[in-house]
Write a protein that holds these residues in place. Structure first.
Motif, PDB file in Angstrom:
ATOM      1  N   PHE A   1       1.078   1.805   0.850  1.00 24.89           N
ATOM      2  CA  PHE A   1       2.168   1.650   1.824  1.00 24.89           C
ATOM      3  C   PHE A   1       2.809   3.000   2.132  1.00 24.89           C
ATOM      4  O   PHE A   1       3.048   3.335   3.285  1.00 24.89           O
ATOM      5  CB  PHE A   1       3.229   0.689   1.281  1.00 24.89           C
ATOM      6  CG  PHE A   1       2.839  -0.755   1.371  1.00 24.89           C
ATOM      7  CD1 PHE A   1       2.650  -1.350   2.612  1.00 24.89           C
ATOM      8  CD2 PHE A   1       2.658  -1.525   0.241  1.00 24.89           C
ATOM      9  CE1 PHE A   1       2.301  -2.687   2.712  1.00 24.89           C
ATOM     10  CE2 PHE A   1       2.303  -2.852   0.325  1.00 24.89           C
ATOM     11  CZ  PHE A   1       2.113  -3.437   1.569  1.00 24.89           C
ATOM     12  N   VAL A   2       3.078   3.774   1.070  1.00 24.99           N
ATOM     13  CA  VAL A   2       3.720   5.071   1.260  1.00 24.99           C
ATOM     14  C   VAL A   2       2.834   5.969   2.110  1.00 24.99           C
ATOM     15  O   VAL A   2       3.305   6.677   3.008  1.00 24.99           O
ATOM     16  CB  VAL A   2       4.037   5.717  -0.103  1.00 24.99           C
ATOM     17  CG1 VAL A   2       4.439   7.168   0.054  1.00 24.99           C
ATOM     18  CG2 VAL A   2       5.136   4.944  -0.803  1.00 24.99           C
TER      19      VAL A   2
ATOM     20  N   TYR B   1       0.857   5.049   4.375  1.00 22.21           N
ATOM     21  CA  TYR B   1       0.966   4.616   5.765  1.00 22.21           C
ATOM     22  C   TYR B   1       2.283   5.101   6.381  1.00 22.21           C
ATOM     23  O   TYR B   1       2.327   5.545   7.524  1.00 22.21           O
ATOM     24  CB  TYR B   1       0.866   3.089   5.856  1.00 22.21           C
ATOM     25  CG  TYR B   1       0.741   2.610   7.275  1.00 22.21           C
ATOM     26  CD1 TYR B   1      -0.449   2.797   7.984  1.00 22.21           C
ATOM     27  CD2 TYR B   1       1.817   2.020   7.939  1.00 22.21           C
ATOM     28  CE1 TYR B   1      -0.561   2.389   9.295  1.00 22.21           C
ATOM     29  CE2 TYR B   1       1.708   1.613   9.253  1.00 22.21           C
ATOM     30  CZ  TYR B   1       0.520   1.793   9.936  1.00 22.21           C
ATOM     31  OH  TYR B   1       0.407   1.403  11.235  1.00 22.21           O
ATOM     32  N   ILE B   2       3.362   5.021   5.577  1.00 22.92           N
ATOM     33  CA  ILE B   2       4.663   5.492   6.081  1.00 22.92           C
ATOM     34  C   ILE B   2       4.573   6.970   6.447  1.00 22.92           C
ATOM     35  O   ILE B   2       4.992   7.399   7.523  1.00 22.92           O
ATOM     36  CB  ILE B   2       5.763   5.269   5.018  1.00 22.92           C
ATOM     37  CG1 ILE B   2       6.017   3.772   4.848  1.00 22.92           C
ATOM     38  CG2 ILE B   2       7.054   5.978   5.402  1.00 22.92           C
ATOM     39  CD1 ILE B   2       6.905   3.420   3.680  1.00 22.92           C
TER      40      ILE B   2
ATOM     41  N   LEU C   1      -1.482  -1.947 -10.795  1.00 21.06           N
ATOM     42  CA  LEU C   1      -1.855  -2.571  -9.520  1.00 21.06           C
ATOM     43  C   LEU C   1      -0.733  -2.389  -8.499  1.00 21.06           C
ATOM     44  O   LEU C   1      -0.979  -2.017  -7.346  1.00 21.06           O
ATOM     45  CB  LEU C   1      -2.129  -4.065  -9.736  1.00 21.06           C
ATOM     46  CG  LEU C   1      -3.419  -4.398 -10.473  1.00 21.06           C
ATOM     47  CD1 LEU C   1      -3.415  -5.847 -10.906  1.00 21.06           C
ATOM     48  CD2 LEU C   1      -4.611  -4.128  -9.586  1.00 21.06           C
ATOM     49  N   ILE C   2       0.518  -2.623  -8.962  1.00 24.50           N
ATOM     50  CA  ILE C   2       1.658  -2.514  -8.047  1.00 24.50           C
ATOM     51  C   ILE C   2       1.759  -1.094  -7.512  1.00 24.50           C
ATOM     52  O   ILE C   2       1.896  -0.871  -6.316  1.00 24.50           O
ATOM     53  CB  ILE C   2       2.959  -2.920  -8.779  1.00 24.50           C
ATOM     54  CG1 ILE C   2       2.953  -4.424  -9.018  1.00 24.50           C
ATOM     55  CG2 ILE C   2       4.187  -2.524  -7.981  1.00 24.50           C
ATOM     56  CD1 ILE C   2       4.044  -4.911  -9.934  1.00 24.50           C
TER      57      ILE C   2
ATOM     58  N   PHE D   1      -0.853  -0.425  -4.821  1.00 25.10           N
ATOM     59  CA  PHE D   1      -0.508  -0.963  -3.503  1.00 25.10           C
ATOM     60  C   PHE D   1       0.625  -0.156  -2.868  1.00 25.10           C
ATOM     61  O   PHE D   1       0.592   0.153  -1.683  1.00 25.10           O
ATOM     62  CB  PHE D   1      -0.103  -2.433  -3.615  1.00 25.10           C
ATOM     63  CG  PHE D   1      -1.278  -3.354  -3.761  1.00 25.10           C
ATOM     64  CD1 PHE D   1      -2.147  -3.545  -2.692  1.00 25.10           C
ATOM     65  CD2 PHE D   1      -1.519  -4.025  -4.944  1.00 25.10           C
ATOM     66  CE1 PHE D   1      -3.227  -4.393  -2.814  1.00 25.10           C
ATOM     67  CE2 PHE D   1      -2.597  -4.864  -5.071  1.00 25.10           C
ATOM     68  CZ  PHE D   1      -3.453  -5.044  -4.007  1.00 25.10           C
ATOM     69  N   PHE D   2       1.620   0.192  -3.716  1.00 28.59           N
ATOM     70  CA  PHE D   2       2.757   0.926  -3.188  1.00 28.59           C
ATOM     71  C   PHE D   2       2.315   2.272  -2.623  1.00 28.59           C
ATOM     72  O   PHE D   2       2.791   2.719  -1.590  1.00 28.59           O
ATOM     73  CB  PHE D   2       3.799   1.109  -4.292  1.00 28.59           C
ATOM     74  CG  PHE D   2       5.114   1.630  -3.796  1.00 28.59           C
ATOM     75  CD1 PHE D   2       5.908   0.835  -2.989  1.00 28.59           C
ATOM     76  CD2 PHE D   2       5.550   2.897  -4.117  1.00 28.59           C
ATOM     77  CE1 PHE D   2       7.123   1.296  -2.506  1.00 28.59           C
ATOM     78  CE2 PHE D   2       6.747   3.372  -3.627  1.00 28.59           C
ATOM     79  CZ  PHE D   2       7.546   2.571  -2.827  1.00 28.59           C
TER      80      PHE D   2
ATOM     81  N   PRO E   1      -0.314  -4.866 -14.594  1.00 25.61           N
ATOM     82  CA  PRO E   1       0.289  -5.184 -13.301  1.00 25.61           C
ATOM     83  C   PRO E   1       0.989  -3.987 -12.676  1.00 25.61           C
ATOM     84  O   PRO E   1       0.913  -3.807 -11.456  1.00 25.61           O
ATOM     85  CB  PRO E   1       1.289  -6.299 -13.617  1.00 25.61           C
ATOM     86  CG  PRO E   1       1.343  -6.418 -15.071  1.00 25.61           C
ATOM     87  CD  PRO E   1       0.107  -5.822 -15.620  1.00 25.61           C
TER      88      PRO E   1
END
Lengths: 668, 76
Positions: free
Chosen positions: A502-503, A505-506, A494-495, A498-499, A491
């Protein structure tokens, strides 16, 4: 014509034997004569085949005779023990030959004996798959205890060279005059020789089995008998001795009495057996543990029909029309007995799913019947994979800080011979101190396997064993240490994946990716963003102002309830300083908006908002001062209301306007 | 000490439900993150808020996709 041929050959043999000159062999020849008489009465075989069979039998008899010759002197050690009763049962109903020998051992010497020797001729010995000796408690047909006794290879000075001796260690010594019952189970593969070696589609499969009518033992045997269980089918021929009896499908030899050590009397049985001769040349069993609740088993079979080779062409039409006549030697399906609660069962090969399979199960087992893509004739090969999942809690256990997998070793297929078996136990990533405990000798080593969501790979322990029979389907254990927190590796991967998105994209949103940094539109955009930010800040400040107004109102309500003028004054003081700070912060923002050309459209609204807010602020202050004043003068409630009424009206109207303007600005 | 059976920390039967709920929460948070990114200007955006939303969303998406894998029979 046949008889003539045979007689000629016999004459040749007798001559040859005279050259060798052994009385024993002449006895064997007599035996062979009997056999020839039986073969000549059968009419199904061609003469060519019969000649070949004779030759084969002769050669086998010859080997036995060689084996026998130096064996007649016995050592003092083996004199002490006699076998008072030996019962041998040979099961030939499948491709696997199982010989169960019940021995009654008696110690006639004075010293206690702790080891008993069991001998197996090399001819069979090289096909020995399984050997187990267990004590049988009680008299007669008592129940054999399941625990096998330790067995080692032994050497005996006077033993014939073509023999392998195994010594069975007894749990306690056998004293003088005592006796015990011992059950020895030996299992052989590839011992049944197809004869003829090549058959056509329509032929039945005939097999030859060779053994000794006497129990081959380094000890004197007082009484013995041999029973051979054959499949319910035709018996082509068998060695006929004086004491031979055929009862149904059971062939009996004996009883024989008082035979010296290493007595040997070859016998040959030629019979029909159309049971599946499924031999897995190689089987790779992969057992993958997931601590998320599953044991996944994948078995890669490379199967061959190990019986008589198929000859000539194959007619599907004939086979389809009369499968049990035109294809008697072929097998069309196999049955696997899977553990209970097996799920997600699949049966496939390189092409894809094979749909000819059936599955049914109850609380004790799950049964899987699979049909290969084509009927299997002698020598034909097929490859396929079956896989299934099992619930973790049935097979994984923990004790003393270690975890262990407890699962069966061999294949779940019925009556399957496996030439080379690889059992790969794939443990979860992060397992340490891995060790396997298998009840029989295996070759083992370790590997790693990269699977789903792995970085370092999962540790794999590989166990290799050749010549595996269903008797090897015993439980074995793989011990390992595992920290439960390691379960969170997957897990976390996977986390973090995904993180990372997001980063990314930021970062993208913050990066300035425009090529021309001096173009008008770029600059205008930049300025507009600044205006937006300023308006946003302004909006924030005004909303904070409005909140402080609310605070003042609240303090007035408290005053009317408690009459505490001092507290109210203190609130007023703090609000005053706060509002002053806020108006100070507001000034540069308004110034910037005034000067910025981009803000020309927005500015009037902003200005109006600021003015109205100031107005509102003043009104609220005035109202507050009036009320506090009234309280200090201890005026009545009606009087206060009259004085405040004008303020209150104005405040409500202004507040409404300010709120509307705030909404408009918020949308910018 | 007698051996004790070891099972999964979460009963197998819960995996589909768990995956639906955690993925739903994760996707809502993801939507919130992107709405926030799109509606704020570069000057007014708060890095702390972005990162917190991203962390919480990825936690739920991570566990959601793990449970989805397990529910569909890919035992990792």
């Amino acid at each position: 014509m046949h008889r003539c041929n045979l007689r000629l050959k016999r004459v040749r043999e007798v001559r040859w034997l005279r050259l060798v000159g052994s009385p024993l062999r002449l006895g064997l020849l007599k035996l062979r004569e009997n056999r020839i008489m039986t073969t000549t009465t059968t009419t199904t075989m061609t003469s060519r085949r019969r000649r070949r069979l004779d030759l084969l039998l002769f050669l086998s008899v010859f080997t036995f005779a060689i084996l026998l010759s130096p064996a007649l002197s016995s050592s003092s050690d083996t004199d002490l023990i006699i076998l008072s009763k030996v019962d041998r049962r040979v099961d030939l109903s499948t491709q696997i030959v199982r010989i169960t020998t019940s021995l009654k051992v008696e110690n006639t010497g004075s010293d206690p004996v702790s080891e008993i020797l069991v001998s197996i001729p090399d001819m069979q010995g090289k096909h020995l798959a399984y050997l187990k000796a267990a004590l049988r408690e009680g008299k007669g047909k008592g129940k054999a205890s399941g625990v096998g006794l330790p067995i080692n290879v032994a050497q005996l000075k006077d033993a014939p060279p073509a023999l392998t001796l195994y010594s069975v260690s007894l749990p306690k010594g056998l004293g003088k005059g005592e006796s015990l019952n011992l059950d020895v189970l030996t299992v052989f593969t590839h011992v049944l020789e197809p004869f003829p070696q090549k058959i056509t589609q329509a032929d039945i499969q005939l097999l030859v089995f060779q053994d000794s009518a006497y129990y081959l033992s380094p000890y004197t045997v007082k009484a013995q008998s041999l029973t051979i269980k054959l499949p319910d089918a035709r018996i082509e021929s068998y060695t006929k001795l004086e004491t031979t009896k055929l009862q149904g499908s059971e062939l009996k030899y004996g009883p024989y009495e008082n035979l010296p050590p290493f007595s040997y009397l070859p016998i040959v049985v030629h019979f029909e057996n159309n049971h599946p001769f499924a031999v897995a040349k190689e089987l790779v069993r992969e057992i993958e543990i997931s601590h998320w609740g599953n044991v996944q088993i994948t078995e890669h079979y490379s199967l061959v029909h190990g019986g008589a080779q198929s000859e000539g062409e194959f007619s599907r039409l004939d086979y389809q029309a009369r499968p049990y006549v035109r294809g008697a030697s072929a097998f069309r399906s196999l049955v696997a007995k899977l553990p209970p609660r097996a799920h997600s069962v699949y049966y496939r090969d390189e092409i894809g799913n094979i749909s000819t399979s059936n599955l049914w199960g109850d609380s004790k087992k799950t049964q899987l019947e699979i049909e290969p893509r084509y009927p299997m004739f002698g020598g034909w090969k097929t490859e396929f994979t079956i896989g299934y999942g099992l619930p973790l809690q049935d097979f994984l256990f923990g004790s003393d800080g270690k975890r262990f997998l407890n699962i069966t070793f061999g294949s779940p297929m019925n009556e399957l011979v496996i030439d080379t078996l690889f059992v790969k136990v794939v443990l979860p990533e992060g397992s340490k101190e891995i060790s396997a405990s298998v009840p029989f000798p295996v070759k083992q080593w370790q590997e790693t396997k990269i699977s789903h969501l792995n970085i370092a790979g999962r540790p794999v322990i590989v166990l290799e064993k050749s010549n595996v029979v269903p008797e090897h389907n015993e439980y074995f254990q793989v011990y390992y240490k595992f920290n439960s927190l390691s379960m969170l590796r997957e897990p976390l991967m996977l986390i973090s994946g995904f993180f990372f998105l997001f980063v990314a994209y930021i970062v993208y949103m913050r990066a300035d990716l425009s090529i021309s940094k001096s173009s008008a539109s770029y600059l205008a955009n930049l300025q507009w963003e600044e205006v937006q930010a300023t308006v946003q800040q302004l909006h924030n400040i005004i909303s904070r102002c409005l909140k402080t107004h609310d605070k003042l109102e609240a303090s007035l309500r408290d005053l009317s309830r408690t009459g505490d003028v001092q507290a109210c004054k203190a609130t007023r003081k703090s609000v005053d300083t706060l509002l002053k700070e806020l108006s100070k912060e507001l000034k540069p923002l308004v110034a910037f908006l005034q000067s910025s050309p981009q803000a020309s459209q927005v500015f009037p609204k902003v200005e109006e908002l600021v003015v109205k807010e100031k107005d509102l602020q003043e009104r609220v202050m005035a109202k507050h001062s009036t009320v506090v004043d009234c309280y200090e003068k201890k005026l009545g409630g009606r009087e206060i209301e009259n004085r405040v009424a004008s303020h209150q009206q104005k405040i409500t109207a202004l507040r409404q306007e300010v709120d509307d303007l705030m909404d408009i600005i918020d949308e910018i | 000490m007698a051996p004790k059976a070891i099972g999964s920390p979460v009963p197998d039967a819960w995996y589909p439900t768990l995956s639906v709920f955690t993925l739903a929460i994760g996707l809502v948070l993801t939507a919130f993150f992107f709405i926030y990114e799109a509606t704020t200007s570069r000057k007014t955006r708060s890095l702390a808020q972005e990162l917190t939303t991203a962390a919480v969303a990825s936690f739920f998406l991570g566990f959601g996709s793990l449970f989805l894998l397990l529910a569909s029979g890919v035992y990792v």
